[in-house]
Design an enzyme around this catalytic site. Structure first.
Site, mmCIF file in Angstrom:
data_model
loop_
_atom_site.group_PDB
_atom_site.id
_atom_site.type_symbol
_atom_site.label_atom_id
_atom_site.label_comp_id
_atom_site.label_asym_id
_atom_site.label_seq_id
_atom_site.Cartn_x
_atom_site.Cartn_y
_atom_site.Cartn_z
ATOM 1 N N HIS A 37 97.850 84.267 5.000
ATOM 2 C CA HIS A 37 97.846 85.436 5.360
ATOM 3 C C HIS A 37 98.921 86.451 5.516
ATOM 4 C CE1 HIS A 37 93.643 83.434 6.288
ATOM 5 N NE2 HIS A 37 93.279 84.222 5.286
ATOM 6 N N GLN A 61 77.979 85.546 2.814
ATOM 7 C CA GLN A 61 78.952 85.305 2.013
ATOM 8 C C GLN A 61 78.783 83.639 1.754
ATOM 9 O OE1 GLN A 61 82.941 86.951 3.141
ATOM 10 N NE2 GLN A 61 83.478 85.146 2.185
ATOM 11 N N GLY A 149 93.964 88.961 -0.934
ATOM 12 C CA GLY A 149 94.976 87.544 -1.714
ATOM 13 C C GLY A 149 95.022 87.432 -2.999
ATOM 14 N N LYS A 151 95.008 84.797 -4.968
ATOM 15 C CA LYS A 151 94.413 83.294 -4.633
ATOM 16 C C LYS A 151 93.037 83.736 -4.730
ATOM 17 C CE LYS A 151 93.298 79.430 -2.703
ATOM 18 N NZ LYS A 151 91.854 79.460 -2.148
ATOM 19 N N ASP A 152 92.116 84.472 -4.453
ATOM 20 C CA ASP A 152 90.428 84.877 -4.518
ATOM 21 C C ASP A 152 90.749 86.223 -5.099
ATOM 22 O OD1 ASP A 152 89.198 82.469 -2.467
ATOM 23 O OD2 ASP A 152 90.248 83.973 -1.486
ATOM 24 N N GLN A 155 86.608 86.938 -6.000
ATOM 25 C CA GLN A 155 87.236 88.432 -5.394
ATOM 26 C C GLN A 155 87.492 89.547 -5.821
ATOM 27 O OE1 GLN A 155 86.681 87.070 -0.898
ATOM 28 N NE2 GLN A 155 88.886 87.642 -1.261
ATOM 29 N N VAL A 178 100.191 81.749 -2.040
ATOM 30 C CA VAL A 178 101.432 81.190 -1.196
ATOM 31 C C VAL A 178 101.083 79.847 -1.681
ATOM 32 C CG1 VAL A 178 102.774 80.832 0.988
ATOM 33 C CG2 VAL A 178 102.111 83.173 0.331
ATOM 34 N N SER A 187 95.106 77.607 2.171
ATOM 35 C CA SER A 187 93.646 78.032 2.206
ATOM 36 C C SER A 187 92.666 77.590 2.877
ATOM 37 C CB SER A 187 92.616 76.956 1.020
ATOM 38 O OG SER A 187 91.151 77.734 1.503
ATOM 39 N N SER A 188 92.684 77.787 3.885
ATOM 40 C CA SER A 188 92.230 77.629 6.169
ATOM 41 C C SER A 188 91.086 76.888 5.383
ATOM 42 C CB SER A 188 90.924 78.488 5.996
ATOM 43 O OG SER A 188 91.905 79.861 5.922
HETATM 44 O O1 PAF Z 1 88.956 86.180 2.135
HETATM 45 C C1 PAF Z 1 88.398 86.703 2.822
HETATM 46 O O2 PAF Z 1 88.717 86.319 4.120
HETATM 47 C C2 PAF Z 1 87.013 87.071 2.840
HETATM 48 O O3 PAF Z 1 85.884 86.734 1.523
HETATM 49 C C3 PAF Z 1 86.755 88.288 3.121
HETATM 50 C C4 PAF Z 1 87.286 89.680 1.990
HETATM 51 C C5 PAF Z 1 87.132 88.850 4.408
HETATM 52 C C6 PAF Z 1 85.520 88.794 2.822
HETATM 53 O O4 PAF Z 1 84.965 88.097 4.072
#
Ligand code: PAF
Length: 287
Positions: A37, A61, A149, A151-152, A155, A178, A187-188
């Site tokens: 982040h 989600q 990012g 990474k996703d 998305q 990263v 990743s969290s």
């Molecule tokens: O990647 C994320 O952290 C989430 O999917 C996002 C884009 C903030 C939407 O909730």
């Protein structure tokens, strides 16, 4: 650093800045901020405009059996980290769920086709939840630029398609993943891994690095690349592989044969106990 927790106040603040001629740069997050982040925030700070970081763990989600309840929440630490990276220059938008979903809503954003493969079948409704909350964040925060990012990656491509199709007047910028020194993508969710799982998890990045090596060396057959990824993933006895795929970067559909100069996405997902890890590489075949 100003922290805003209502939709009305955030939208009013964003519109006031725009009316004053400022550009706005949004970094949407779910908090539990880590170095990945921080890389997004640093990229956002390099752009011309006022930085807004949203922190919202979006319930829509997460599937019913997913980790919404235990998803790490660390608002104090997140604000401290943002203060260090962005000092007083940022606005943080951190609404409670009741602000984003008052219970009266009937509208969802569905991006067809791009969510059908990869994570889609394993997380029904996930991309609908992501697209909906991000469309809301766009309308609330009014950004000119959005930093996300890679990474996703799925998305990222879903949201880029949504922004084009719904005529959001903004640019979405992707920032490379990263990684830990051994390659594991930050990743969290890495925080959930036991030490043994953490050791085995390195196969996830190894698999996508191998895909990249083969693609960049001119391998044209996705079936062979997928087989190589699968055999690396199989080295982790505790991993349950969900997918290893090579898809195009427009509609995220499987590629039969990689064309000269074609951009593709190699992606994997695997479960380590209850923890789901994903990783991917966007790369281009030689001409
Ligand atoms: O990647 C994320 O952290 C989430 O999917 C996002 C884009 C903030 C939407 O909730």
């Amino acid at each position: 650093m100003e922290v805003i927790d209502t939709v009305q106040a955030m939208q009013a603040a964003a519109l006031a800045r725009r009316r004053a001629g400022e550009r706005l740069v949004l970094v949407p997050t779910m908090g539990a901020l880590h170095e990945g982040h921080v890389a997004l925030v640093r990229e956002a700070l390099r752009r011309d405009g006022h930085l807004i970081v949203s922190i919202f763990v979006n319930p829509t989600q997460f599937g019913p059996s997913e980790d919404f309840g235990r998803y790490p929440r660390s608002m104090e630490a997140d604000l401290g980290r943002l203060q260090t990276v962005a000092s007083d220059t940022a606005t943080v938008f951190a609404p409670p769920p009741s602000e984003m979903y008052p219970g009266t809503e009937h509208t969802w954003v569905e991006v067809e086709q791009l969510g059908d493969r990869l994570c889609g079948p394993f997380r029904p409704g996930h991309f609908r939840g992501v697209a909906t909350v991000v469309a809301k964040l766009f309308n609330i925060c009014q950004p000119d630029v959005v930093v996300m990012g890679l990474k996703d990656a799925q998305q990222f491509f879903v949201l880029r398609r949504m922004a084009i199709d719904l005529n959001f007047a903004l640019d979405i910028v992707g920032v490379p993943t990263v990684r830990e020194p051994d390659g594991l993508a930050l990743s969290s969710r890495n925080a959930y891994l036991t030490p043994a799982q953490r050791q085995e998890a390195v196969v996830v990045s190894k698999a996508v690095f191998e895909a990249r090596r083969r693609i960049e060396e001119g391998e044209r057959r996705p079936a062979d690349i997928i087989e190589a990824m699968q055999s690396i993933l199989a080295q982790a006895r505790g991993a349950r592989v969900q997918y290893a795929e090579v898809v195009d970067t427009e509609l995220l559909q499987p590629v039969e044969r990689i064309g000269p100069g074609q951009e593709v996405l190699a992606a994997v997902a695997a479960m380590f106990g209850d923890t789901r890890l994903i990783d991917n590489i966007i790369t281009r075949a030689p001409l």
